[in-house]
Design an enzyme around this catalytic site. Sequence first.
Site, PDB file in Angstrom:
ATOM      1  N   LYS A 173      -1.082  -6.867   1.022  1.00  0.00           N
ATOM      2  CA  LYS A 173      -2.222  -5.942   0.982  1.00  0.00           C
ATOM      3  C   LYS A 173      -1.730  -4.498   0.944  1.00  0.00           C
ATOM      4  O   LYS A 173      -0.826  -4.128   1.686  1.00  0.00           O
ATOM      5  CB  LYS A 173      -3.101  -6.140   2.222  1.00  0.00           C
ATOM      6  N   THR A 204     -11.585   1.859   8.810  1.00  0.00           N
ATOM      7  CA  THR A 204     -11.008   0.662   8.170  1.00  0.00           C
ATOM      8  C   THR A 204     -10.638  -0.415   9.201  1.00  0.00           C
ATOM      9  O   THR A 204      -9.833  -1.286   8.919  1.00  0.00           O
ATOM     10  CB  THR A 204      -9.747   1.046   7.376  1.00  0.00           C
ATOM     11  N   GLY A 206     -10.484  -3.629  10.851  1.00  0.00           N
ATOM     12  CA  GLY A 206     -10.890  -4.999  10.512  1.00  0.00           C
ATOM     13  C   GLY A 206     -10.889  -5.332   9.026  1.00  0.00           C
ATOM     14  O   GLY A 206     -11.357  -6.408   8.647  1.00  0.00           O
ATOM     15  N   THR A 207     -10.330  -4.443   8.191  1.00  0.00           N
ATOM     16  CA  THR A 207     -10.304  -4.741   6.740  1.00  0.00           C
ATOM     17  C   THR A 207      -9.497  -6.018   6.461  1.00  0.00           C
ATOM     18  O   THR A 207      -9.891  -6.840   5.637  1.00  0.00           O
ATOM     19  CB  THR A 207      -9.667  -3.590   5.930  1.00  0.00           C
ATOM     20  N   GLY A 208      -8.367  -6.169   7.164  1.00  0.00           N
ATOM     21  CA  GLY A 208      -7.491  -7.320   6.915  1.00  0.00           C
ATOM     22  C   GLY A 208      -8.151  -8.629   7.338  1.00  0.00           C
ATOM     23  O   GLY A 208      -8.089  -9.640   6.624  1.00  0.00           O
ATOM     24  N   CYS A 209      -8.817  -8.620   8.508  1.00  0.00           N
ATOM     25  CA  CYS A 209      -9.500  -9.832   8.999  1.00  0.00           C
ATOM     26  C   CYS A 209     -10.612 -10.210   8.030  1.00  0.00           C
ATOM     27  O   CYS A 209     -10.797 -11.386   7.682  1.00  0.00           O
ATOM     28  CB  CYS A 209     -10.122  -9.570  10.376  1.00  0.00           C
TER      29      CYS A 209
HETATM   30  N1  ATP Z   1      -9.331   3.006   1.997  1.00  0.00           N
HETATM   31  C1  ATP Z   1      -9.405   1.830   1.386  1.00  0.00           C
HETATM   32  N2  ATP Z   1     -10.095   1.702   0.235  1.00  0.00           N
HETATM   33  C2  ATP Z   1     -10.213   0.515  -0.405  1.00  0.00           C
HETATM   34  N3  ATP Z   1      -9.629  -0.616   0.042  1.00  0.00           N
HETATM   35  C3  ATP Z   1      -8.918  -0.556   1.178  1.00  0.00           C
HETATM   36  C4  ATP Z   1      -8.751   0.654   1.919  1.00  0.00           C
HETATM   37  N4  ATP Z   1      -7.997   0.390   3.029  1.00  0.00           N
HETATM   38  C5  ATP Z   1      -7.706  -0.931   2.978  1.00  0.00           C
HETATM   39  N5  ATP Z   1      -8.243  -1.493   1.852  1.00  0.00           N
HETATM   40  C6  ATP Z   1      -8.176  -2.891   1.439  1.00  0.00           C
HETATM   41  O1  ATP Z   1      -8.494  -3.677   2.586  1.00  0.00           O
HETATM   42  C7  ATP Z   1      -7.774  -4.897   2.568  1.00  0.00           C
HETATM   43  C8  ATP Z   1      -6.956  -5.013   3.848  1.00  0.00           C
HETATM   44  O2  ATP Z   1      -5.798  -4.241   3.696  1.00  0.00           O
HETATM   45  P1  ATP Z   1      -4.960  -3.558   4.845  1.00  0.00           P
HETATM   46  O3  ATP Z   1      -3.639  -3.228   4.255  1.00  0.00           O
HETATM   47  O4  ATP Z   1      -5.766  -2.427   5.413  1.00  0.00           O
HETATM   48  O5  ATP Z   1      -4.876  -4.750   5.874  1.00  0.00           O
HETATM   49  P2  ATP Z   1      -4.554  -4.750   7.437  1.00  0.00           P
HETATM   50  O6  ATP Z   1      -3.610  -3.658   7.780  1.00  0.00           O
HETATM   51  O7  ATP Z   1      -4.142  -6.122   7.769  1.00  0.00           O
HETATM   52  O8  ATP Z   1      -5.968  -4.459   8.045  1.00  0.00           O
HETATM   53  P3  ATP Z   1      -6.418  -4.267   9.601  1.00  0.00           P
HETATM   54  O9  ATP Z   1      -6.965  -2.868   9.642  1.00  0.00           O
HETATM   55  O10 ATP Z   1      -7.483  -5.278   9.797  1.00  0.00           O
HETATM   56  O11 ATP Z   1      -5.212  -4.498  10.475  1.00  0.00           O
HETATM   57  C9  ATP Z   1      -6.910  -4.836   1.281  1.00  0.00           C
HETATM   58  O12 ATP Z   1      -7.579  -5.496   0.241  1.00  0.00           O
HETATM   59  C10 ATP Z   1      -6.781  -3.348   1.023  1.00  0.00           C
HETATM   60  O13 ATP Z   1      -6.516  -3.073  -0.327  1.00  0.00           O
HETATM   61  C1  HMH Z   2      -8.395  -9.595  17.667  1.00  0.00           C
HETATM   62  C2  HMH Z   2      -7.803  -8.790  16.573  1.00  0.00           C
HETATM   63  N1  HMH Z   2      -7.284  -9.412  15.501  1.00  0.00           N
HETATM   64  C3  HMH Z   2      -6.763  -8.695  14.482  1.00  0.00           C
HETATM   65  C4  HMH Z   2      -6.720  -7.316  14.547  1.00  0.00           C
HETATM   66  C5  HMH Z   2      -6.088  -6.532  13.410  1.00  0.00           C
HETATM   67  O1  HMH Z   2      -6.999  -5.795  12.743  1.00  0.00           O
HETATM   68  C6  HMH Z   2      -7.284  -6.696  15.681  1.00  0.00           C
HETATM   69  N2  HMH Z   2      -7.294  -5.343  15.828  1.00  0.00           N
HETATM   70  N3  HMH Z   2      -7.806  -7.456  16.679  1.00  0.00           N
END
Ligand code: ATP
Ligand code: HMH
Length: 259
Positions: A173, A204, A206-209
Amino acid sequence: MLKVLTIAGSDCSGGAGIQADIKTITVHKQYAMSVITAVTAQNTTGVYGIMDVEPEFVAKQIDCVFCDIKPDAVKIGMVSNKDIIEVIADKLEYYKAKHIVVDPVMVSTSGNRLLCKEAEETLKTRLLPIAELITPNIPEASVLSEIEISKREEMEEAGSRLKKWVTGSVLIKGGHSKEQADDLLCWNNNINWICGERVANPNTHGTGCTLSSAIACNLAEGNNIYESVKKAKEYVTGALNAKLKLGVGSGPLNHSYLI
Ligand SMILES: Nc1ncnc2c1ncn2[C@@H]1O[C@H](COP(=O)(O)OP(=O)(O)OP(=O)(O)O)[C@@H](O)[C@H]1O
Ligand SMILES: Cc1ncc(CO)c(N)n1
């Protein structure tokens, strides 16, 4: 109705973890089930405490789900420690779980460790091999592949390396890169960039979850890996664009934009 199980940690502030997953699965009109691996005390400003669930109790929750309502797909998020990872892998192998998406959560956006360092090896040897898709962010892909990533070519190099030793596909990602928000998908013999606009939104959390549970829903519907990732990315972009301003730190996504 399709059923999707999330195995992850609870985020009491509702932006990430189990809560983000249940919202995502529900908006996809599927039935959400949850196995909780840890209870976290966190909000938009950081993670202030973690209480792991006993591995035996994680196992018991998985048994209850699989003996009754068999999931069509499983998403795995925060798994905290070695023993929890072992029971999850044992149980999912035993029940022959379908469409497993593993988000190898290591550190929260706010910089707190959600997986203890000693468990990284167990994550690699037990959980990644049973996944149809793994979805590391850039720092996680860097740890797993042992390649420093600061540009696109390094993402491609890390993706190819990870693809060689996981059975399934790899999605790196790109949310942590400064310029774009393009993700790299390595599947079968293909390497595809899944491009998306970078939304000017600091919220942002929770974007990854959200992305990994949306992918699990799309796989449950019978889409292939590429289509599943593409649709899930569109879902996340939509939820970022439908700006929500909650909390004083990096706030959550707006899942209700499709309702
Ligand atoms: N500002 C943004 N605009 C558009 N897409 C985004 C943006 N930030 C993150 N994404 C998208 O969100 C999804 C999750 O990516 P990210 O790299 O943020 O994951 P993460 O670090 O695991 O997330 P988390 O914040 O949940 O830990 C990907 O598809 C990424 O391209
Ligand atoms: C419980 C939990 N899982 C995943 C993440 C990563 O976004 C978080 N902040 N909290």
